[in-house]
Design an enzyme around this catalytic site. Structure first.
Site, PDB file in Angstrom:
ATOM      1  N   HIS A 125       1.462  -1.032  -0.237  1.00  0.00           N
ATOM      2  CA  HIS A 125      -0.004   0.103   0.144  1.00  0.00           C
ATOM      3  C   HIS A 125       0.283   0.795  -0.112  1.00  0.00           C
ATOM      4  CE1 HIS A 125      -3.108   3.050   2.244  1.00  0.00           C
ATOM      5  NE2 HIS A 125      -3.825   2.548   0.450  1.00  0.00           N
TER       6      HIS A 125
ATOM      7  N   ASP B 218       7.367   8.438 -20.774  1.00  0.00           N
ATOM      8  CA  ASP B 218       7.614   8.198 -22.218  1.00  0.00           C
ATOM      9  C   ASP B 218       9.541   7.790 -22.255  1.00  0.00           C
ATOM     10  OD1 ASP B 218       9.167  10.554 -22.023  1.00  0.00           O
ATOM     11  OD2 ASP B 218       7.278  11.712 -22.355  1.00  0.00           O
TER      12      ASP B 218
ATOM     13  N   TYR C 183       4.453  15.088 -21.993  1.00  0.00           N
ATOM     14  CA  TYR C 183       4.421  14.686 -20.657  1.00  0.00           C
ATOM     15  C   TYR C 183       3.995  13.223 -21.166  1.00  0.00           C
ATOM     16  CZ  TYR C 183       5.730  19.285 -21.014  1.00  0.00           C
ATOM     17  OH  TYR C 183       7.088  20.717 -20.481  1.00  0.00           O
ATOM     18  N   ALA C 184       3.737  12.309 -21.492  1.00  0.00           N
ATOM     19  CA  ALA C 184       3.120  11.436 -20.955  1.00  0.00           C
ATOM     20  C   ALA C 184       3.842  10.301 -20.256  1.00  0.00           C
ATOM     21  CB  ALA C 184       3.545  10.444 -22.155  1.00  0.00           C
ATOM     22  N   ASN C 185       3.982  10.968 -18.899  1.00  0.00           N
ATOM     23  CA  ASN C 185       4.320  10.183 -17.692  1.00  0.00           C
ATOM     24  C   ASN C 185       3.552  10.300 -16.609  1.00  0.00           C
ATOM     25  OD1 ASN C 185       6.860  10.004 -18.614  1.00  0.00           O
ATOM     26  ND2 ASN C 185       7.042  12.507 -19.448  1.00  0.00           N
TER      27      ASN C 185
END
Length: 132
Positions: free
Chosen positions: A20, A28, A120-122
């Site tokens: 948890h 990217d 910004y593909a993170n």
């Protein structure tokens, strides 16, 4: 042989060891990855595998309590942001600056690098629990 879910042994191992609030990153091909964080490199060529298909596979195997994305994604990659929001459903999404996201990456159990070549593909995924 594993029948369903993620077949990549490194990703499967990381997910099974997470507790948890532990975090992983899907990124990217350009995000800097700190040397001390485990790198799982899936990138074959630009675009393969995509960020979205990798996120979809991970979400199928991981209970996610919260996600963190860069606030810049809204302006610079709005189509992908809409897709991410849709894929996450009711999961809480926190938006931080791209610089802050890069700092938070240092706390992740692992970073899964895709072939995605759009800005910004993170995303940082924080593990939830599967019980009440």
């Amino acid at each position: 042989m594993k029948k369903t879910g993620i077949l990549n042994s490194e990703i499967s191992t990381i997910l099974s060891r997470m507790g948890h609030t532990d975090c992983i990153v899907i990124c990217d091909c350009g995000l800097p990855i700190p040397d001390h964080v485990k790198r799982i490199d899936l990138a074959l060529k630009q675009g393969t595998p995509s960020f979205a298909e990798t996120l979809e596979a991970v979400l199928g195997d991981m209970e996610v309590e919260e996600a963190v994305i860069a606030s810049e994604m809204a302006e610079r990659n709005g189509v992908l942001r809409k897709q991410v929001v849709s894929m996450l459903g009711e999961t809480e999404i926190q938006e931080v600056s791209h610089e802050r996201l890069k700092q938070l990456t240092g706390q992740a159990k692992a970073v899964i690098r895709t072939g995605e070549a759009t800005p910004y593909a993170n995303i940082i995924l924080k593990a939830g629990v599967i019980f009440g």
